[in-house]
Design an enzyme around this catalytic site. Structure first.
Site, short mmCIF file in Angstrom:
data_model
loop_
_atom_site.label_atom_id
_atom_site.label_comp_id
_atom_site.label_asym_id
_atom_site.label_seq_id
_atom_site.Cartn_x
_atom_site.Cartn_y
_atom_site.Cartn_z
N SER A 38 0.35 62.66 84.82
CA SER A 38 1.28 63.79 84.92
C SER A 38 0.73 65.06 84.29
O SER A 38 0.42 65.08 83.10
CB SER A 38 2.60 63.47 84.20
OG SER A 38 3.12 62.27 84.65
N HIS A 69 3.64 66.23 90.51
CA HIS A 69 2.56 65.25 90.70
C HIS A 69 1.91 65.53 92.05
O HIS A 69 2.55 65.40 93.08
CB HIS A 69 3.10 63.81 90.73
CG HIS A 69 3.57 63.34 89.39
ND1 HIS A 69 3.81 62.02 89.12
CD2 HIS A 69 3.83 64.01 88.25
CE1 HIS A 69 4.21 61.91 87.87
NE2 HIS A 69 4.24 63.11 87.32
N HIS A 91 4.42 55.67 90.31
CA HIS A 91 4.88 55.01 89.09
C HIS A 91 5.88 53.92 89.44
O HIS A 91 6.65 54.09 90.40
CB HIS A 91 5.58 56.00 88.16
CG HIS A 91 4.68 57.07 87.63
ND1 HIS A 91 4.34 58.18 88.36
CD2 HIS A 91 4.04 57.18 86.44
CE1 HIS A 91 3.52 58.93 87.64
NE2 HIS A 91 3.33 58.35 86.47
N TYR A 93 8.68 53.45 88.24
CA TYR A 93 10.07 53.96 88.28
C TYR A 93 10.41 54.64 89.61
O TYR A 93 11.56 54.99 89.86
CB TYR A 93 10.36 54.90 87.11
CG TYR A 93 9.47 56.12 87.00
CD1 TYR A 93 9.58 57.18 87.89
CD2 TYR A 93 8.52 56.23 85.99
CE1 TYR A 93 8.78 58.31 87.79
CE2 TYR A 93 7.70 57.34 85.87
CZ TYR A 93 7.84 58.38 86.78
OH TYR A 93 7.03 59.48 86.67
N GLU A 94 9.41 54.82 90.47
CA GLU A 94 9.71 55.40 91.79
C GLU A 94 10.32 54.34 92.72
O GLU A 94 10.74 54.65 93.82
CB GLU A 94 8.46 56.03 92.40
CG GLU A 94 8.05 57.29 91.63
CD GLU A 94 6.76 57.92 92.13
OE1 GLU A 94 6.76 58.44 93.25
OE2 GLU A 94 5.75 57.88 91.39
N ALA A 121 0.11 60.82 80.52
CA ALA A 121 0.86 61.55 79.51
C ALA A 121 1.66 60.51 78.73
O ALA A 121 2.17 59.57 79.34
CB ALA A 121 1.80 62.54 80.18
N MET A 226 4.68 55.40 80.98
CA MET A 226 5.31 54.66 82.09
C MET A 226 4.31 54.31 83.19
O MET A 226 4.68 54.21 84.36
CB MET A 226 6.46 55.48 82.67
CG MET A 226 7.52 55.84 81.65
SD MET A 226 8.74 56.94 82.37
CE MET A 226 9.66 57.43 80.91
N SER A 227 3.05 54.18 82.83
CA SER A 227 2.07 53.93 83.89
C SER A 227 0.92 53.09 83.33
O SER A 227 1.09 52.36 82.35
CB SER A 227 1.52 55.26 84.41
OG SER A 227 0.79 55.92 83.40
N ASN A 250 4.41 64.53 73.40
CA ASN A 250 5.62 64.70 72.57
C ASN A 250 5.65 63.57 71.55
O ASN A 250 5.07 62.51 71.78
CB ASN A 250 6.86 64.59 73.47
CG ASN A 250 6.88 63.28 74.23
OD1 ASN A 250 6.17 63.12 75.23
ND2 ASN A 250 7.65 62.32 73.76
N HIS A 262 11.18 65.80 81.55
CA HIS A 262 9.92 65.65 82.29
C HIS A 262 9.15 66.97 82.29
O HIS A 262 7.93 66.99 82.17
CB HIS A 262 10.21 65.18 83.71
CG HIS A 262 8.98 64.99 84.54
ND1 HIS A 262 8.01 64.07 84.23
CD2 HIS A 262 8.55 65.62 85.66
CE1 HIS A 262 7.03 64.16 85.13
NE2 HIS A 262 7.35 65.09 86.01
N1 HPA Z 1 8.01 58.02 76.65
C1 HPA Z 1 7.59 57.48 77.81
N2 HPA Z 1 6.75 58.10 78.65
C2 HPA Z 1 6.31 59.31 78.31
C3 HPA Z 1 6.71 59.93 77.13
C4 HPA Z 1 7.60 59.26 76.24
O1 HPA Z 1 7.99 59.74 75.17
N3 HPA Z 1 6.06 61.13 77.09
C5 HPA Z 1 5.32 61.22 78.22
N4 HPA Z 1 5.47 60.12 78.97
#
Ligand code: HPA
Length: 290
Positions: A38, A69, A91, A93-94, A121, A226-227, A250, A262
């Site tokens: 991402s 993306h 991903h 989650y898609e 990310a 998440m990947s 973050n 996001h």
């Molecule tokens: N959690 C999950 N996936 C992420 C995060 C997070 O804090 N930051 C970027 N992708």
């Protein structure tokens, strides 16, 4: 074509080889594959003599459904190394099943790459990590609770063909330790600060609950995303050496902190991506030396 397609289950092999043959006719091949996460896609702009193709134009590929993306495969050279770059990924989650989700990764492996750099990310769990930091992934904990390879391999526990490409069932040293060291060395050479640690892969798309963040810290994870985990397991089983690189966008969200969005993740990714591209250009010759 390599013998990697022989490692895939009958129901999956044909779809993978259709895409591989289509891409090989267009000259897609390389020594290193890169999967850009991402907001981290700009490394693809550093590829020279580039051939580009949208995922939507490759047989069997799905376009990514997530804003920001890109969905494009790029082939060319970077720092003198032949590369194939996935600029954007699907991903879990898609909501697609794993054979759809992992098809581009299987294709990348079957195009004959030796090494794959898998980037993402991620939220920082380690309290020493700050937004914008990079982390070499040393190991992972896959919390999708679904082995991504169910039904996708011809011999789930290994086979003579799998033994020939060098991998059977186990995932010890999933992330190649030698290449991870070289990634850290490349960071030192180009003055990019770099951590090392364990990546937790969650299904998403919700960011973590506070109790989950506490759990992830207690089980020894340094970053969460998440990947990546499903892809690296597949790459390893197909005899490709995975290298993992997280961009900490973050701190994992705790009490009293604003909701994470996001677009925040993508924004920090955009701040760091030049640094990441510089690091990758330094790393590629090291990864392919000797
Ligand atoms: N959690 C999950 N996936 C992420 C995060 C997070 O804090 N930051 C970027 N992708």
């Amino acid at each position: 074509m390599s013998e990697r397609p022989d490692l895939l289950s009958d129901r999956w092999r044909g779809r993978v080889t259709d895409a591989v043959e289509f891409l090989q006719e267009k000259g897609f091949a390389g020594r290193v594959g890169l999967i850009l996460g991402s907001g981290l896609g700009n490394f693809a702009d550093a590829v020279q003599d580039a051939e580009r193709i949208d995922y939507a134009d490759i047989p069997g590929y799905h376009a990514t459904t997530v804003a920001e993306h890109t969905g494009r495969l790029v082939c060319g050279t970077a720092a003198g190394v032949p590369v194939v770059v996935m600029q954007g990924r699907l991903h879990p989650y898609e909501g697609l099943p794993y054979d759809e989700l992992l098809l581009p990764t299987a294709v990348l492996a079957c195009l004959g790459i030796e090494t794959a750099v898998v980037t993402n990310a991620a939220g920082g769990l380690n309290r020493y990590f700050a937004p914008g930091d990079l982390m070499a992934i040393r190991d992972q904990i896959d919390l999708h609770f679904h082995d991504p390879l169910r039904g996708l391999l011809a011999e789930p526990f290994g086979s003579p063909a799998a033994a020939r490409v060098g991998r059977v069932g186990g995932l010890a040293d999933l992330y190649d330790p030698d290449l991870a060291r070289k990634l850290v060395e490349a960071a030192a050479r180009c003055g990019v600060p770099m951590h090392s640690g364990t990546y937790a892969s969650m299904s998403g798309p919700a960011y973590e609950a506070k109790a989950e963040i506490g759990m992830l810290r207690r089980i020894g994870c340094d970053a969460v995303g998440m990947s990546t985990a499903p892809e690296t397991v597949l790459l390893k089983r197909l005899g490709v050496a995975p290298v993992g690189l997280s961009c900490i966008t973050n701190p994992a969200r705790e009490t009293g902190q604003p909701e994470l969005s996001h677009s925040d993740v993508v924004e920090v990714g955009a701040m760091v991506r030049d640094r990441m591209a510089k690091l990758l250009l330094e790393f590629l010759p090291l990864a392919t030396a000797g």
